[in-house]
Enzyme design. Structure first.
Site, PDB file in Angstrom:
ATOM      1  N   GLU A 462       0.838  -1.209   0.000  1.00 33.03           N
ATOM      2  CA  GLU A 462       0.000   0.000   0.000  1.00 33.03           C
ATOM      3  C   GLU A 462       0.859   1.239   0.000  1.00 33.03           C
ATOM      4  OE1 GLU A 462      -2.278   3.307   2.085  1.00 33.03           O
ATOM      5  OE2 GLU A 462      -0.367   2.342   2.532  1.00 33.03           O
ATOM      6  N   GLU A 463       1.968   1.192   0.747  1.00 30.00           N
ATOM      7  CA  GLU A 463       2.801   2.380   0.900  1.00 30.00           C
ATOM      8  C   GLU A 463       3.444   2.821  -0.416  1.00 30.00           C
ATOM      9  OE1 GLU A 463       2.576   4.141   3.291  1.00 30.00           O
ATOM     10  OE2 GLU A 463       2.383   3.054   5.178  1.00 30.00           O
ATOM     11  N   HIS A 600       5.578   7.761   9.011  1.00 29.54           N
ATOM     12  CA  HIS A 600       6.536   7.095   8.109  1.00 29.54           C
ATOM     13  C   HIS A 600       7.986   7.255   8.561  1.00 29.54           C
ATOM     14  CE1 HIS A 600       3.615   7.049   4.396  1.00 29.54           C
ATOM     15  NE2 HIS A 600       3.165   6.356   5.437  1.00 29.54           N
ATOM     16  N   SER A 672     -29.851  23.885 -13.757  1.00 30.36           N
ATOM     17  CA  SER A 672     -31.217  23.509 -13.380  1.00 30.36           C
ATOM     18  C   SER A 672     -31.633  22.132 -13.883  1.00 30.36           C
ATOM     19  CB  SER A 672     -32.217  24.582 -13.845  1.00 30.36           C
ATOM     20  OG  SER A 672     -32.147  24.766 -15.243  1.00 30.36           O
ATOM     21  N   HIS A 760     -15.400   7.148 -11.226  1.00 32.19           N
ATOM     22  CA  HIS A 760     -16.561   7.554 -10.438  1.00 32.19           C
ATOM     23  C   HIS A 760     -16.866   9.030 -10.699  1.00 32.19           C
ATOM     24  CE1 HIS A 760     -19.342   7.907  -7.111  1.00 32.19           C
ATOM     25  NE2 HIS A 760     -19.121   6.663  -6.726  1.00 32.19           N
TER      26      HIS A 760
END
Length: 814
Positions: A462-463, A600, A672, A760
């Site tokens: 992950e790091e 870290h 709108s 997304h």
């Protein structure tokens, strides 16, 4: 009819209303109610023979229906069942399991040696995690080699793709092969007029024996940036504050030329890789990033606090390691964007990596450079960062608790790799997650089985850039899309005193409700949810107003419940931003009045955690309980606890924000039609809420009838109550599919302009933030970065189409 001829339940009922004295008005009312009940039961029971004679076709249909659906409901939602364990009973037992002593022991285990991704220490930590899963979940280890599979092989793919067929807990390790790098040698010098060094930095951290862990491992992982470009840079030094886009823009406007320069920036404000990215785009030769004590609030030497390991203030030699990949472009292995990093995968150049070198440096070194800048016009600096780039194995540990509903899965996960010892990041998260696993294991011994299957994941690397989770997500995208209903993330669970909550709006209420059930870990009479307003206890007179304003702005960047939107920077990214799985995360984070958390750094040790982070480990346990309750609800509530109405209301709040941006930028567009579509979505969602409530009510009513009368009037196997329950439950399952479809609907195959991996349309990491979220990113960036009304109108139309389709998707048809 004689009493003896009536069903037993009626005999019991009539005996209740036999009076020796004249009945009171209340007693008469009770008698009337019981009389009506008796008549109803009598009528039902006279139809018994009719029920027994249902057609063979109906019987065949009943045999084909998913009986696990019925059994799971009876177990998880039913009231009054004692064996197997029920939903709320399971929660009560679960909450009694996580404890401080066990959490402390787990923390000590995972912080005993460095375990950077791809190292031998990392592999040992993977095997330790696997062994704990096997022990807690009752998995009998098979003789021979450990279940370690190379990603892409039949064994690895089958392990995940066959989850729906598992009947007992399973665990294994998947090995992926991304590009990582390690430091070879590095240096930093200020050069004099003749090119000779006049100052040489000591780049490594320094500790005495007051913290034996830090002293032992101070040079185990050199101070360097993961995925940084190797090489040498020589140039004049220029200071760029936080290295945010606005900081660079202000310097450009002031006439600063970055070409060939070495840029000095401080940590904070945005992701470190984006500080390097902008410098690279402007022609800089290299970047230095330091930790500034001004960001430590009131816990500094100026306020009388001693530096760690002798006090709570920052050690001046501490260094923040970390990856400098461009996390807002795409996460994961830079050389395999959009597909998994198998050992034989085709590799690309890797556009999410810098092309200029960088180094992290301490405040002690930065202070020297800043003084030279004050007294010398652009001193010349030489930076050397030699690294070894290579394909490196990493290890994701996976576990499964099978449920009754086999096509719906809840995933809970967090990363295991650390830059050095990582007592807070990530070992506090590992500890909390494994305490939750211990709770699940105890439930299993009592006969509990979740309604939905639960996947437990310990991600690696992950790091370096969310690599383990991203590669798994890219490997099994279709399976995740078809099966995973929610993802609960845990990263650092404890680094300070304030609870920070982040989630998709679908899960915001669940996050809040479960936190309100858990006692505050350090304060009686309060709940875990109340810890969102905690702020530490170390105060002083020296305070940087800019830091205060930034902290205040961050504290306000929440919805009306107090939950933040998710950007990036942790393992939920591939689930939410790439596939459309709702995600949630909660943790205790440091405030401006907490002991300084050495992020870290080698000083993130077990000693620091026990002395300053979480003295009693009660916060670790509180997060464990919070994780567990969320997973139990998501895996055990028949109607998924996903709140589409809150989401639809948040969408309108997001539109308010982009309207403000458009007005400030003088971008004239019509919002709108988009608002109208969102209002339609809100109306459709409210109707769905009504259907959810009906489904929950009917299922509970049907079950109460089964418990109260079913066994007496209609013995098991006749099919009467099974059919009644299954009709209700199948309707609820239709509702669940609509709930699951909500987040999925925002996934666009075209993605966000310029960074198409992020798909997304509702939320993404800010293009120049990295960690922080940008809501309605397509519209926002068309306004703030392009300033183009045509581009804004296009993004509005794109989002409007998504919402119009979603309205039809969740519409309730009566």
């Amino acid at each position: 009819m004689d009493k003896k001829q009536l069903p037993a339940v009626v005999v019991e009922s009539t005996s209740v209303i036999a009076f020796d004295t004249p009945p009171t008005a209340g007693a008469r009312l009770i008698a009337k109610q019981w009389f009506r009940t008796s008549i109803a039961v009598f009528i039902i029971c006279t139809l018994y023979s009719c029920v027994q004679s249902y057609s063979p076709q109906e019987g065949a249909h009943l045999a084909q229906v998913d009986q696990d659906l019925l059994q799971g409901y009876l177990q998880n939602v039913g009231k009054g069942c004692k064996d197997p364990l029920c939903g709320r009973e399971a929660e009560t037992l679960f909450l009694s399991i996580p404890n401080e002593e066990s959490a402390l022991a787990t923390s000590c285990l995972f912080t005993s040696e460095p375990h950077m991704a791809g190292t031998s220490g990392d592999f040992e930590s993977a095997k330790s995690f696997l062994a704990i899963l096997q022990g807690e979940l009752g998995i009998e280890p098979l003789p021979g080699d450990l279940p370690i599979f190379r990603a892409g092989t039949n064994e690895s793919r089958s392990a995940t793709l066959d989850i729906s067929s598992y009947t007992k807990p399973m665990a294994w390790i998947d090995t992926y092969f991304p590009i990582l790098n390690t430091p070879l040698n590095h240096s930093l010098e200020i050069l004099g007029t003749h090119g000779n060094p006049v100052w040489v930095a000591e780049l490594e951290e320094v500790s005495d024996e007051a913290d034996p862990y830090a002293a032992m491992y101070a040079t185990a992982t050199p101070a360097w940036h993961g995925l940084s470009r190797g090489g040498e840079a020589l140039g004049k030094l220029v200071y760029a504050h936080y290295g945010r886009k606005q900081d660079y823009d202000a310097l450009l406007e002031a006439g600063v030329d970055f070409t060939g320069k070495i840029v000095l920036t401080r940590y904070g404000g945005n992701f470190r890789g984006l500080k390097v990215k902008r410098a690279q785009e402007l022609g800089a030769a290299g970047v230095l990033i330091y930790s500034d004590p001004r960001d430590d609030g009131t816990v500094t030497s100026k306020d009388g606090y001693k530096a760690y390991p002798h006090g709570p203030a920052r050690n001046p030699t501490s260094v923040q390691r970390g990856s400098v990949h461009f996390n807002s472009l795409y996460p994961g292995d830079p050389t395999t964007p959009g597909y998994p990093s198998y050992e034989d995968s085709v590799r690309t150049e890797g556009l999410s990596r810098p092309t200029i070198p960088s180094l992290p440096i301490s405040w002690k070194n930065a202070e020297v450079l800043l003084k030279w800048l004050d007294h010398t016009e652009e001193p010349v600096v030489r930076l050397v960062n030699n690294v070894d780039d290579k394909i490196t194995p990493i290890w994701n540990v996976m576990g499964v608790i099978p449920g009754h509903i086999r096509d719906e899965v809840v995933v809970v996960g967090g990363h295991r790799d650390a830059w050095v010892l990582g007592a807070s990041d990530p070992s506090s998260g590992i500890t909390s997650m494994l305490e939750a696993v211990r709770g699940f294991g105890q439930l299993l011994t009592k006969g509990w089985k979740p309604l939905r299957s639960i996947v437990i994941a310990s991600w690696d690397a992950e790091e370096f850039g969310l690599i383990g989770s991203t590669e798994w997500g890219e490997d099994f995208t279709e399976w995740i899309r078809d099966h995973v209903v929610a993802y609960v993330n845990i990263d650092t669970s404890v680094s300070g005193s304030r609870l920070r909550t982040s989630a998709s709006p679908l899960l915001a209420h669940l996050l809040m409700q479960t936190a309100m059930q858990i006692p505050h870990p350090t304060s009686e009479g309060r709940t875990l949810w109340d810890a969102r307003n905690d702020r530490g206890a170390l105060f002083g007179d020296n305070f940087d107003s800019e830091i205060l304003n930034m902290d205040h702005a961050a504290h306000l960047s929440v919805d009306n419940l107090g939950v933040r939107p998710l950007g990036s920077g942790s393992d939920y990214t591939v689930f939410l931003q790439y596939i459309g799985v709702p995600c949630a995360e909660a943790c205790f984070t440091a405030t401006l009045h907490d002991p300084v958390y050495h992020y870290h750094s080698v000083f993130d040790t077990q000693r620091w955690q026990e002395l300053y982070g979480d003295l009693t480990f009660s916060r670790h346990v509180a997060i464990a309980k919070h994780i567990g309750l969320q997973v139990l609800r998501l895996s055990g509530d028949f109607v998924l606890p996903l709140n589409t109405t809150h989401y639809s209301l948040q969408l309108e709040a997001y539109v308010d924000q982009v309207v403000t941006l458009a007005t400030a930028a003088s971008v004239d567009v019509d919002f709108s039609p988009l608002r109208h579509s969102i209002h339609n979505l809100q109306a459709a969602s409210l109707n769905l809420d009504i259907e959810k409530a009906k489904a929950e009510h009917k299922s509970r009513a049907a079950l109460r009838s089964l418990v109260r009368y079913g066994q007496r009037c209609f013995p098991p196997g006749t099919g009467f109550w099974e059919r009644r329950l299954l009709r209700v439950l199948k309707r609820a399952k239709v509702i669940n599919r609509k709930l699951i479809a909500f987040e999925r609907a925002f996934i666009s195959k075209d993605g966000i302009k310029g960074r198409e991996w992020f798909k997304h349309l509702g939320v993404a990491p800010g293009k120049w933030l990295g960690y922080g979220a940008t809501t309605l990113p397509g519209i926002t960036e068309a306004i703030t970065l392009d300033g183009d009304p045509m581009a804004v109108a296009h993004e509005i139309e794109r989002l409007k189409g998504v919402i119009d389709n979603l309205v039809e998707e969740i519409r309730v048809h009566t």
